[in-house]
Design a protein around this motif. Sequence first.
Motif, PDB file in Angstrom:
ATOM      1  N   ILE A  17      65.060 -20.776  23.073  1.00 36.61           N
ATOM      2  CA  ILE A  17      63.750 -20.236  23.447  1.00 36.61           C
ATOM      3  C   ILE A  17      63.921 -19.236  24.589  1.00 36.61           C
ATOM      4  N   HIS A  51      58.425 -16.494  24.687  1.00 32.90           N
ATOM      5  CA  HIS A  51      57.866 -17.445  23.727  1.00 32.90           C
ATOM      6  C   HIS A  51      56.949 -18.486  24.363  1.00 32.90           C
ATOM      7  N   ASP A 101      53.326 -18.676  23.081  1.00 29.45           N
ATOM      8  CA  ASP A 101      53.224 -19.242  21.732  1.00 29.45           C
ATOM      9  C   ASP A 101      53.400 -20.759  21.754  1.00 29.45           C
ATOM     10  N   PHE A 153      62.923 -23.362  16.582  1.00 32.60           N
ATOM     11  CA  PHE A 153      61.571 -22.902  16.281  1.00 32.60           C
ATOM     12  C   PHE A 153      61.539 -22.014  15.055  1.00 32.60           C
ATOM     13  N   THR A 193      59.396 -18.827  13.273  1.00 34.07           N
ATOM     14  CA  THR A 193      58.517 -17.718  13.624  1.00 34.07           C
ATOM     15  C   THR A 193      57.928 -17.068  12.380  1.00 34.07           C
ATOM     16  N   ILE A 214      55.711 -17.671  17.257  1.00 33.07           N
ATOM     17  CA  ILE A 214      56.211 -19.003  16.924  1.00 33.07           C
ATOM     18  C   ILE A 214      55.061 -19.790  16.301  1.00 33.07           C
ATOM     19  N   TYR A 240      57.778 -25.727  16.338  1.00 28.08           N
ATOM     20  CA  TYR A 240      59.003 -25.939  17.107  1.00 28.08           C
ATOM     21  C   TYR A 240      59.393 -27.408  17.122  1.00 28.08           C
TER      22      TYR A 240
END
Length: 184
Positions: free
Chosen positions: A10, A14, A17, A47, A49, A58, A61
């Motif tokens: 990550i 991000h 998101d 994750f 996307t 995203i 996850y």
Amino acid sequence: MRNTHIYSGIHSKHIEDLSAIDRACFGREPSEQEIRRALRHPHLFTFITHHDNNREQIVGYGLVLPLNRTAHKAIKEGRMAEEEIGSKHIVPESEASGIYIASIASLPYHPKISPLRMVSLRGRIVGYTLGPLLRTPKEVFAIAISHDGESICRETGMVPQEYQGSLQGLKGYTSQLFTKSPLT
């Protein structure tokens, strides 16, 4: 052409998101401690996307934390809250006492993705997050906070255990600890 991709690791871009997913799934923002932990240990995230109009978002996850013995025992026994897990508790998987499935979550809806495709994406994030853990020589554990979480735990061979911790279930669900013994 598919507009979805699976990644590990990550980045700060991000966080919004991830926050949106946490708001949708858990009804709360991630704590500052959780954000710091994510940025210090980005490799612990898997994750998925969706790409649309040059924007990557995203949509789901998984977060798996390899823990030292102190945190492993304290989380299972309800003496430590998930938000208290810090860098000092996270160790390389080879040194971990236990592997904690901290979260698997996805957006319940996305305007550019069909409901059937979202179900497929949810299944993929579960598989990519948990697949490697089915073969680990460490104890794997999770605290299910929903019926979906319980189903995932049971489907992967995890067994319910007594749990007296502070992690609250969603929509009236009583949180349950699940464990999977290490492979020998």
